[in-house]
Write an enzyme that holds these catalytic residues in place. Structure first.
Site, mmCIF file in Angstrom:
data_model
loop_
_atom_site.group_PDB
_atom_site.id
_atom_site.type_symbol
_atom_site.label_atom_id
_atom_site.label_comp_id
_atom_site.label_asym_id
_atom_site.label_seq_id
_atom_site.Cartn_x
_atom_site.Cartn_y
_atom_site.Cartn_z
ATOM 1 N N GLN A 209 42.206 36.205 -51.968
ATOM 2 C CA GLN A 209 43.491 36.755 -52.419
ATOM 3 C C GLN A 209 43.821 38.023 -51.632
ATOM 4 O O GLN A 209 43.018 38.949 -51.590
ATOM 5 C CB GLN A 209 43.408 37.048 -53.931
ATOM 6 C CG GLN A 209 44.702 37.534 -54.540
ATOM 7 C CD GLN A 209 45.818 36.484 -54.475
ATOM 8 O OE1 GLN A 209 45.577 35.297 -54.684
ATOM 9 N NE2 GLN A 209 47.025 36.924 -54.187
ATOM 10 N N ASP B 66 44.565 27.926 -48.192
ATOM 11 C CA ASP B 66 45.749 28.717 -47.852
ATOM 12 C C ASP B 66 46.309 28.292 -46.497
ATOM 13 O O ASP B 66 47.448 28.618 -46.164
ATOM 14 C CB ASP B 66 45.384 30.211 -47.777
ATOM 15 C CG ASP B 66 45.844 30.980 -49.008
ATOM 16 O OD1 ASP B 66 46.756 30.491 -49.708
ATOM 17 O OD2 ASP B 66 45.294 32.064 -49.258
ATOM 18 N N LYS C 175 47.626 30.878 -60.326
ATOM 19 C CA LYS C 175 46.840 29.864 -59.613
ATOM 20 C C LYS C 175 45.820 29.216 -60.552
ATOM 21 O O LYS C 175 45.631 27.997 -60.533
ATOM 22 C CB LYS C 175 46.151 30.500 -58.398
ATOM 23 C CG LYS C 175 47.147 30.898 -57.328
ATOM 24 C CD LYS C 175 46.561 31.767 -56.223
ATOM 25 C CE LYS C 175 47.694 32.252 -55.311
ATOM 26 N NZ LYS C 175 47.270 33.182 -54.268
#
Ligand code: NAD
Length: 311
Positions: A115, A138, A71
């Site tokens: 995460q 997300d 990422k």
């Protein structure tokens, strides 16, 4: 629409140069990153705005470390500022919540991502709900999932959205087709089914209690598999000419394999995503797209036909 990539630019990448059956996620993701970069460059050059993504990591899960690295690297490629905010494994709920709150309030931050997995003593759902929906790149916040349900989503879960981008780049006809989604997680299966219905497919959702999985797969024009069960879907189940999207990632004998018996399925499919190099790269590229969208949204801007405009 805040930002939609130019699909013409993605089409060649989706054609599968070496093998026409392969739906090459790496190539499409590269083309998508390139589109996002064009948008990020426009924002910076015309408005002096640089999108920023913060990835919050709790503890030291080795698999997560690899994902976070991808990422951060992808951010650098497209010109998005990124930061890893690493908290120790024994971080208290109060400290995690305060960290997320601080990032919500930080005007320089456009995207916040927690995460997963986080250590068990922390409540994952509660933490996700604390991320401001407008920074939830997300797309897991209930507000964003609800907007997806009402077909008014702006920020949508990266993996299913990346799958939709790949299908569109490949010109896969969805209207009136039968799509079978296997797996009903909130991060893949459920939003995937919703996006396919929105695209006018007839959708069947299968999961661990589905009876006669081979029977459903055998009827599918499009199969999306996200279970984490290695090679669950046998090649012989696939209908001749179906499009097969394998989201699963498992490790066997030191190599990555998916949820589909790849070689056998490829014989019958018209196109199929490999593992690795299929859906995975699309997820990360879509995270970049979401971060750009979140930034545009914040500034009431949109990008259309390569132009930065007031929304
Ligand atoms: P999950 O464990 O949350 O959900 C798995 C789902 O599969 C469940 O809904 C379950 O009912 C279903 N399932 C399990 N066994 C089954 C069976 N025998 N028959 C039918 N259905 C069955 O998993 P998840 O988070 O959705 O992830 C699924 C897989 O996708 C994992 O391998 C994960 O690593 C991978 N994944 C990949 C990406 C990517 O970017 N490529 C992103 C997310 C997840």
């Amino acid at each position: 629409m805040t930002f939609t990539p130019n699909f013409e630019a993605l089409r060649d990448a989706a054609l599968g140069v070496d093998d026409p059956k392969i739906l090459d996620g790496r190539a499409v993701a590269k083309a998508l990153r390139n589109e996002v970069k064009i948008g990020v460059d426009l924002l910076r050059e015309e408005r002096g705005i640089v999108p920023k993504l913060v990835v919050v990591v709790v503890g030291e899960d080795p698999a997560s470390a690899v994902y976070v690295r991808h990422k951060v690297q992808a951010s650098a490629v497209v010109g998005i500022d990124s930061e890893r905010r690493v908290l120790p494994a024994n971080t208290s709920t109060a400290v995690l919540h305060a960290t997320l709150q601080e990032l919500n309030e930080d005007d320089s931050v456009n995207g916040v991502l927690l995460q997963l997995p986080i250590p068990e003593h922390l409540d994952e759902v509660k933490a996700m709900e604390l991320i401001s929906p407008s920074k939830d790149v997300d797309g897991f916040h209930h507000v964003n999932l609800g907007r997806l349900m009402s077909w008014a989503g702006v920020i949508e879960p990266c993996t299913p959205r990346g799958v939709m981008t790949m299908l569109r780049a490949r010109n896969v006809e969805l209207r009136g087709k039968h799509a079978v989604v296997i797996g009903r997680s909130v991060i893949v299966g459920r939003p995937m089914a919703q996006m396919l219905v929105r695209a006018d497919a007839t959708v069947t959702m299968c999961h661990r209690y589905t009876q006669d999985l081979p029977g459903f797969v055998g009827q599918a024009d499009i199969v999306v598999v996200a279970t984490g069960v290695p090679e669950l879907v046998k090649g012989a189940w696939i209908k001749e000419g179906a499009v097969v999207i394998d989201v699963g990632i498992s490790r066997r004998d030191g190599r990555l394999i998916g949820d589909v018996e790849f070689e056998a399925a490829k014989q019958r499919a018209s196109s199929i995503t490999p593992v690795p190099g299929g859906v995975g790269p699309m997820t990360v590229a879509t995270l970049m797209e979401n971060t750009l969208r979140a930034t545009l949204l914040k500034h009431d801007l949109k990008i259309e036909d390569g132009q930065l405009l007031e929304a």
